[in-house]
Design a protein around this motif. Structure first.
Motif, PDB file in Angstrom:
ATOM      1  N   ASP A  14       0.988  -1.335  -0.042  1.00  0.00           N
ATOM      2  CA  ASP A  14       0.136  -0.121   0.101  1.00  0.00           C
ATOM      3  C   ASP A  14       1.268   1.333  -0.224  1.00  0.00           C
ATOM      4  N   ILE A  15       0.134   2.055  -0.710  1.00  0.00           N
ATOM      5  CA  ILE A  15       0.969   3.494  -0.264  1.00  0.00           C
ATOM      6  C   ILE A  15       0.435   4.494  -0.713  1.00  0.00           C
ATOM      7  N   THR A  16       1.363   5.665  -0.225  1.00  0.00           N
ATOM      8  CA  THR A  16       0.227   7.144   0.501  1.00  0.00           C
ATOM      9  C   THR A  16       0.944   8.105   0.222  1.00  0.00           C
ATOM     10  N   ALA A  17       0.855   9.563  -0.149  1.00  0.00           N
ATOM     11  CA  ALA A  17       1.802  10.133  -0.390  1.00  0.00           C
ATOM     12  C   ALA A  17       0.876  11.678   0.497  1.00  0.00           C
ATOM     13  N   GLU A  18       1.918  12.781   0.442  1.00  0.00           N
ATOM     14  CA  GLU A  18       1.306  13.457   0.785  1.00  0.00           C
ATOM     15  C   GLU A  18       1.251  14.607  -0.371  1.00  0.00           C
ATOM     16  N   GLY A  19       0.015  14.427  -1.178  1.00  0.00           N
ATOM     17  CA  GLY A  19       0.269  15.044  -2.679  1.00  0.00           C
ATOM     18  C   GLY A  19      -0.140  14.781  -3.442  1.00  0.00           C
ATOM     19  N   ILE A  92      11.755   3.148   0.555  1.00  0.00           N
ATOM     20  CA  ILE A  92      11.167   4.327   0.205  1.00  0.00           C
ATOM     21  C   ILE A  92      10.439   5.730   0.496  1.00  0.00           C
ATOM     22  N   ASP A  93      10.896   6.866   0.863  1.00  0.00           N
ATOM     23  CA  ASP A  93      10.182   7.973   1.431  1.00  0.00           C
ATOM     24  C   ASP A  93       9.909   9.022   0.869  1.00  0.00           C
ATOM     25  N   ARG A  94       9.822   8.922  -0.381  1.00  0.00           N
ATOM     26  CA  ARG A  94       9.455   9.977  -1.378  1.00  0.00           C
ATOM     27  C   ARG A  94       9.496   9.675  -2.503  1.00  0.00           C
ATOM     28  N   VAL A  95       7.832  10.351  -3.542  1.00  0.00           N
ATOM     29  CA  VAL A  95       7.939  10.011  -4.483  1.00  0.00           C
ATOM     30  C   VAL A  95       7.400  11.677  -5.218  1.00  0.00           C
ATOM     31  N   GLY A  96       8.326  11.906  -6.779  1.00  0.00           N
ATOM     32  CA  GLY A  96       8.183  13.325  -6.674  1.00  0.00           C
ATOM     33  C   GLY A  96       8.833  13.849  -6.004  1.00  0.00           C
ATOM     34  N   PRO A  97       7.907  14.912  -5.805  1.00  0.00           N
ATOM     35  CA  PRO A  97       8.481  15.919  -4.539  1.00  0.00           C
ATOM     36  C   PRO A  97       7.923  15.689  -3.275  1.00  0.00           C
ATOM     37  N   ILE A  99       6.052  13.633  -0.011  1.00  0.00           N
ATOM     38  CA  ILE A  99       6.621  12.275   0.856  1.00  0.00           C
ATOM     39  C   ILE A  99       5.870  11.820   0.830  1.00  0.00           C
ATOM     40  N   ALA A 100       6.247  10.392   1.248  1.00  0.00           N
ATOM     41  CA  ALA A 100       5.524   8.901   0.699  1.00  0.00           C
ATOM     42  C   ALA A 100       5.670   7.769   1.123  1.00  0.00           C
TER      43      ALA A 100
END
Length: 326
Positions: A14-19, A92-97, A99-100
């Motif tokens: 599962d993936i969650t991203a702040e953006g 992995i802690d970032r996806v693009g710009p 935080i994920a």
């Protein structure tokens, strides 16, 4: 691309991203942030080129300024190496710009899923295909007997009522509801049953009942009770037998049939039970007397002499009285 012949496990995360992020952003982050992390032997790009790792599938949606979704990666490695790859995803802690965060949901054993499918499918094949085409010895015998029983059924009168082959020759008959009941009784060797074919009792049944000792043998439901009531009003029956409550004559076993017929009750009790006025008393007495002769007639009479002795009234010879010795 996933190789269906070599895939052993599928990693689900599962993936969650702040953006707001999209699928290419997630795939790029997976390749970019794991590169060099596990050494050249477990580089994801090389593994995908050689077919050791399948196509990375990402399903992601955005709502309220945040993104979330799932990741699935097929693997042809063993348990240890697949677990290492799964753990690498969680670094992995970032996806693009943005935080994920990636968290492993489960790792599915594809072979176990295939084995489960094979077992379930084999069960269906065994039931649907083999049972239809292959008969055991008992089933073959039963099928032949069933065919013979169908051939034994005759049809009586202008109403074409299904009946056993011995109905016309028997002094006592059974009146049942339908053809299936006659077939079931034939199955157990009872060949003197005739079916009324519904709640509307046909004239053929009334004519038969006037000449024979009749037992009405009906289902243990409301329909069976209605047929008994109509028979009591339009035909001359002598006994009533009922199947167990909620059961049909066509479904009864041999033991159940024998038990029900042994527990039959005289028609007089049934008339009182249903409060039905049957025939005029004088006619009923004549019919009862005639049928009593049928009941008492010997079953096995070999010659004319025995027949005469059987129907002749018995003489009562007084016993010799021997005086008591004092």
């Amino acid at each position: 691309m996933q190789n269906v012949d070599t895939t052993k496990y599928v990693i689900y995360a599962d993936i969650t991203a702040e953006g707001i992020v999209e699928r290419p952003d997630v795939v790029g982050a997976i390749f970019g942030q794991t590169e060099g992390l596990l050494g050249s032997d477990l580089d994801l790009r090389d593994l995908q080129k050689t077919g050791r790792l399948g196509r990375i599938d990402v399903q992601i949606t955005s709502s309220g300024g945040k993104s979330g979704g799932t990741i699935s990666i097929p693997s042809s490695f063993d348990k240890v190496e697949t677990a290492i790859l799964a753990a690498a995803l969680e670094t992995i802690d970032r996806v693009g710009p943005c935080i994920a965060r990636i968290a492993i949901n489960r790792i599915e054993d594809v072979r176990a899923s295939k084995r489960k499918y094979v077992i379930e499918r084999a069960k269906r094949i065994l039931v649907e295909m083999f049972d239809e085409n292959i008969l055991e010895t008992e089933e073959i015998t039963e099928e032949i007997k069933q065919s013979v029983r169908v051939e034994e059924i005759i049809h009586l009168g202008k109403d074409n009522l299904p009946a056993g082959p011995n109905v016309l020759d028997s002094d006592a008959i059974l009146v049942v509801e339908g053809r299936a009941d006659v077939l079931n009784l034939l199955k157990y060797g009872i060949k003197n049953a005739v079916a009324v074919g519904g709640t509307n009792v046909p004239p053929t049944i009334a004519d038969l009942c006037a000449k024979k000792v009749v037992t009405a043998f009906t289902d243990g439901d409301r329909g069976g009770e209605l047929i008994v009531k109509e028979l009591l009003q339009v035909a001359d029956i002598d006994y009533v037998a009922r199947a167990p409550e909620g059961k049909s004559v066509e479904d009864m076993t041999q033991k159940e049939i024998v038990r029900a017929l042994r527990q039959k009750i005289p028609v007089e009790q049934v008339l009182d039970q249903y409060k039905i006025k049957n025939q005029p008393r004088k006619r009923r007495e004549i019919t009862t007397k005639r049928k009593s002769l049928i009941r008492e007639r010997p079953l096995c009479v070999r010659n004319a002499t025995e027949r005469a002795e059987a129907i002749a009234p018995r003489r009562i010879v007084p016993r010799e009285v021997v005086p008591k010795v004092a």
